[in-house]
Design an enzyme around this catalytic site. Sequence first.
Site: not given
Length: 404
Positions: A251, A294, A300, A324, A330
Amino acid sequence: TSVLQRTLAARVPCPKDSWLYRILPSVSHKPFESIDQGHVTHNWDEVGPDPNQLRWKPFEIPKASQKKVDFVSGLHTLCGAGDIKSNNGLAVHIFLCNSSMENRCFYNSDGDFLIVPQKGKLLIYTEFGKMLLQPNEICVIQRGMRFSVDVFEETRGYILEVYGVHFELPDLGPIGANGLANPRDFLIPVAWYEDRQVPGGYTVINKYQGKLFASKQDVSPFNVVAWHGNYTPYKYNLENFMVINAVAFDHADPSIFTVLTAKSTRPGVAIADFVIFPPRWGVADKTFRPPYYHRNCMSEFMGLIKGNYEAKQDGFLPGGGSLHSIMTPHGPDADCFEKASKAKLAPERIADGTMAFMFESSLSLAVTKWGLKTCRCLDENYYKCWEPLKSHFTPNSRNPTEPK
């Protein structure tokens, strides 16, 4: 034409300025006086810090039948960090309005506004002309530019404000000349001016050092009959974004979805990035495709323009948001995790009919009193979306002689 062709296409610093030719100079106005601040604030100490994962249900738009609210009176500061006077920081605002600005305009002495409409169209009048802004488009009104907003229905959206720096295209590095947001797709306002007398009746609102001030003048501020330069408002359609994605495994970091960035003085570190998660193909193999769980050194804030964000099955709705904070863990909710863990890794379309975005910052964002208490949209049960997660660790299920 593209407003960013000269300033951004070469991806090198370029002075920004514009010459405006007016029917009457903008200095012709009465003194500024302080006005009601509403829910606009840059006081990051209103309430104590909260490191928890935060999510808001769709922010409620006031009914026009109860109270008329225009773009400026509908501004609500949700979170932010830094200091306006030293030109370093940012704020996230929500706008909730139901009426057009009548004989009123606004300009920001503190920083740039990146406006993300979620519900309803905005017809924005500026000193450089006018532009129609619809959901799935964004616009940037840079520092000091006067503008007025007409709306046609109940209207809602998000604003990222940055102090002391301007938004620009991210450096593409190995991507090369083309990709992500291309300069050719940024548009400037349509030429227009207004030669209108409003004796003692036009209000110019100024946000200065985080406070709102107003002055009166006898003429429309949009009396610019010609201009030239490269410091202008501009807009961009998010559907034009050229997605870069993983085509083998793993990812990729969401920075590959950066539309615009506001750089800090530290190389590679941004005051704020505007990132989107548009429709695309998912083809990565031997990989958990949704965002991994992570913790990181960024704040964020996420919003949803339309559709269903792929990492949250329920609760994250258009017109709402989530925050977050730095080093707070999260990731996908339990339902998303189970579904993605069992999915066959064939090519699939992701996020069709959806547009989620993120305001990402290296600064530690403080949430305002309005965001935590007054707005009454905070989802007190957000943390529960991870409670059903169960361990799938099976240390004895593999043959240790086989490659892992």
